[in-house]
Design a protein around this motif. Structure first.
Motif: not given
Length: 129
Positions: A59-60, A88, A95
Motif C-alpha cells: 500500500s501507499a 513507490n 504497490i
C-alpha cells in the motif's frame, strides 16, 4: 517498463484505513493507459476493453510518491495490450501489478478500427521524419 507518471498521495486519495484508495489508483492507471495507447495508436478514440487480475502487493500512504509504469506486450489488429506496474518512487516497492490491459482503437461510429501499428514508436522519432 517505462515509468511515465508520478503521483503524490494526498489526504483526498486515502481510504478509511489511511492508505491509498484502490479505486483512485485504478482511475490513475486507466487514464495513464488511455493516454499511452492514444499516443501510440495516434487515435483519440481509444478505449479500455479489458483489465486482467489486479494484484495489490503493498500500500501507499499520505505523502508517498508513486510512479506508474507501462509496457507494450502486444499489438493486435485493433488493439494494444499493456502491462502495468505501480511502485513507490523512493523505495521501489511494488504497490500493484496488472499483467494485461487491452486498449482498443475505435472509428468514428465507435466500432473497433485497425490501427496499422506493429511496434512501439516514440513521438520524438515521428517528429524527426
Amino acid at each position: 517498463m517505462n515509468f511515465h507518471t508520478r503521483k503524490w498521495i494526498k489526504p483526498e486519495d486515502l481510504n478509511p484505513n489511511e492508505t491509498l484508495f484502490g479505486g483512485r489508483l485504478l482511475e490513475w492507471i486507466d487514464e495513464e493507459a488511455a493516454l499511452y495507447a492514444i499516443i501510440q495508436l495516434e487515435n483519440p478514440r481509444t478505449v479500455t476493453k479489458f483489465m486482467s487480475e489486479i494484484n495489490f502487493r503493498s500500500s501507499a500512504k499520505k505523502g508517498d510518491i508513486i510512479e506508474i509504469g507501462l509496457e507494450v506486450s502486444n499489438f493486435g489488429k485493433t488493439s494494444l495490450t499493456l502491462a502495468c506496474e505501480v511502485r513507490n518512487k523512493m523505495t521501489r516497492e511494488v504497490i500493484i501489478s496488472i499483467d494485461k490491459i487491452i486498449m482498443v482503437s475505435l472509428d468514428e461510429e465507435g466500432h473497433p478500427s485497425p490501427h496499422g501499428k506493429i511496434e512501439t514508436e516514440y513521438v520524438k522519432d515521428r517528429l524527426a521524419k
